[in-house]
Design a protein around this motif. Structure first.
Motif, short mmCIF file in Angstrom:
data_model
loop_
_atom_site.label_atom_id
_atom_site.label_comp_id
_atom_site.label_asym_id
_atom_site.label_seq_id
_atom_site.Cartn_x
_atom_site.Cartn_y
_atom_site.Cartn_z
N ASN A 31 16.71 -44.62 -1.48
CA ASN A 31 15.92 -43.90 -0.49
C ASN A 31 14.52 -43.57 -1.01
O ASN A 31 13.56 -43.52 -0.23
CB ASN A 31 16.64 -42.63 -0.02
N ALA A 35 11.02 -44.50 0.84
CA ALA A 35 10.11 -43.43 1.26
C ALA A 35 8.89 -43.29 0.35
O ALA A 35 8.04 -42.43 0.59
CB ALA A 35 10.87 -42.10 1.29
N THR A 157 15.78 -44.30 6.46
CA THR A 157 14.63 -43.61 5.89
C THR A 157 13.42 -43.69 6.82
O THR A 157 12.72 -42.70 7.05
CB THR A 157 14.29 -44.19 4.51
N TRP A 166 9.94 -36.74 5.24
CA TRP A 166 10.50 -37.56 4.16
C TRP A 166 11.60 -36.82 3.41
O TRP A 166 12.47 -37.44 2.80
CB TRP A 166 9.41 -38.00 3.19
N SER A 169 15.15 -37.70 4.22
CA SER A 169 15.64 -38.97 3.69
C SER A 169 16.41 -38.77 2.39
O SER A 169 17.03 -39.72 1.89
CB SER A 169 14.47 -39.94 3.47
#
Length: 418
Positions: A31, A35, A157, A166, A169
């Motif tokens: 992730n 991100a 994400t 973010w 995520s």
């Protein structure tokens, strides 16, 4: 639910839950790569700082794999996997609440060590619970974890970033990790003690002379195989880590759109499983020869990027996807197939740890090294480096094919499936 799980054979419980746990680990582990561009823009990180955080996870993951594989053959592999799930979940929570780069590095280093407790012990459990006839096919199915896990991570994400923040995520995968920990505990209880499975496997196997360590590690060509895995790790994870940034720079689109577009690449990687089945059906060559061929095809793909990319930037996505599919096929052969050949020697977890360690050492080099090259000399330099890696992988794979063939011919490994 507990009673329904108990109706399944232990081999199916381990295979299904092992697949599920490893699949969720991709959401816990990839992730940040998905991100990374948005985190850099929001928190004011430059390309070097972003690449360093990614490299820390890859380095600690690879370092931890070396020890977890060794421990998986000697300690309770179920307990090791459970500890890995808890550590990965906690590190994602820590990452989600932090804005300090030092804390981010610490959290992602913890995640790398925790995630390293998955693969080697899971391979050991599969070798104990799954029959030799089904083992290779089961490992091939595990390759879908990589394709679907990476694609799912990028899609989830991108959606969370576009709709919320973010930070979600990391929080959402943490919840998924907590649920997988509960499921793993249930299956660990219903499948019985690992010690009993080891005794049953030994009782049902044909007595064989002890295999010298020199045969296992040197005469099988393992050092060359590990070097090929290192090159594969740089290639595969280099593309996955930096593709959103490369796409955003070349197509001049928003970060969230670049992440969505990059999610198509891992999804296409699922076709590598069918590609390998076709290769095995029509080719009698050993695994390392097939790896060499896939490295050669990857070199062609990178050459097309270099020759045509400046004229057709959109075509770069197609060529990168081709190389990514081929690299995933190489990954399946070297990471999933190779350790199965060491099952009868009782070293499947150790070899799985070594191979994954080499792969993520390559990933660590790709996170920082390719980011450094891109920041100083541009993406054209990165493409040239990846082409050189493909050509070197071709040479190394064919060099390893001769000792590997001799090792296979000794009949001290599980039979190949037709």
């Amino acid at each position: 639910m507990h009673r329904g799980i108990k109706r399944l054979e232990p081999c199916w419980q381990i295979a299904i839950m092992g697949w599920s746990v490893y699949f969720i680990n991709y959401f816990l582990r990839y992730n940040y790569s998905a991100a990374m561009v948005v985190i850099g823009q929001t928190e004011g990180l430059d390309i070097h700082e972003m690449g360093l955080i990614a490299s820390i996870l890859f380095a600690t993951y690879g370092f931890g794999q070396f020890f977890s594989g060794f421990l998986g053959d000697r300690l309770n592999p179920k307990a090791l996997v459970f500890c890995g799930i808890l550590g990965s979940t906690a590190s994602n929570v820590l990452m989600g609440v932090s804005s300090d780069i030092s804390v981010m590095r610490l959290a992602w280093g913890l995640n790398g060590i925790s995630s390293s407790l998955y693969w080697g012990p899971i391979v050991q459990l599969l070798s104990l619970y799954v029959s030799k006839e089904r083992l290779r096919g089961t490992m091939r199915v595990f390759s879908y974890c990589t394709a679907f896990g990476q694609a799912g991570t990028y899609l989830l994400t991108a959606w969370l970033i576009a709709r919320f923040s973010w930070r979600l995520s990391f929080f959402v995968p943490a919840v998924m990790g907590g649920l997988s920990a509960v499921g793993w505990l249930i299956v660990s209880h219903t499948t019985g003690p690992v010690r009993v499975r080891k005794e049953q496997r030994l009782a049902g196997s044909v007595s064989r002379p002890a295999i010298p360590q020199s045969t296992l590690y040197w005469k099988s060509g393992l050092p060359l195989i590990l070097f090929a895995i290192l090159l594969m790790g740089i290639l595969q994870n280099g593309l996955l880590t930096w593709l959103p940034q490369m796409t955003m720079d070349s197509l001049h689109i928003e970060a969230a759109h670049a992440v969505f577009l990059s999610a198509a690449i891992p999804l296409m990687n699922s076709t590598s499983v069918w590609m390998l089945k076709g290769i095995e059906r029509h080719s009698k060559s050993n695994d390392m020869v097939n790896c060499g061929r896939l490295f050669a095809c990857s070199a062609v793909g990178m050459l097309l990027v270099i020759l045509l990319g400046s004229f057709l930037p959109v075509a770069n996505i197609v060529f990168y996807a081709l190389v990514s599919v081929l690299a995933t096929g190489i990954n399946t052969i070297l990471i999933s197939y190779v350790p199965c050949h060491y099952t009868e020697s009782g070293r499947s977890s150790t070899i799985a740890g070594l191979t994954n360690s080499a792969a993520y050492l390559g990933s660590a080099l790709s996170g920082w090294g390719l980011g450094f090259a891109a920041g100083n000399w541009g993406w054209e330099c990165v493409n040239g480096l990846l082409l050189a890696l493909c050509l070197l992988g071709f040479v190394v794979s064919f060099a390893a094919s001769l000792p590997w063939r001799r090792f296979i011919d000794k009949k001290r490994c599980p039979n190949r499936e037709n």
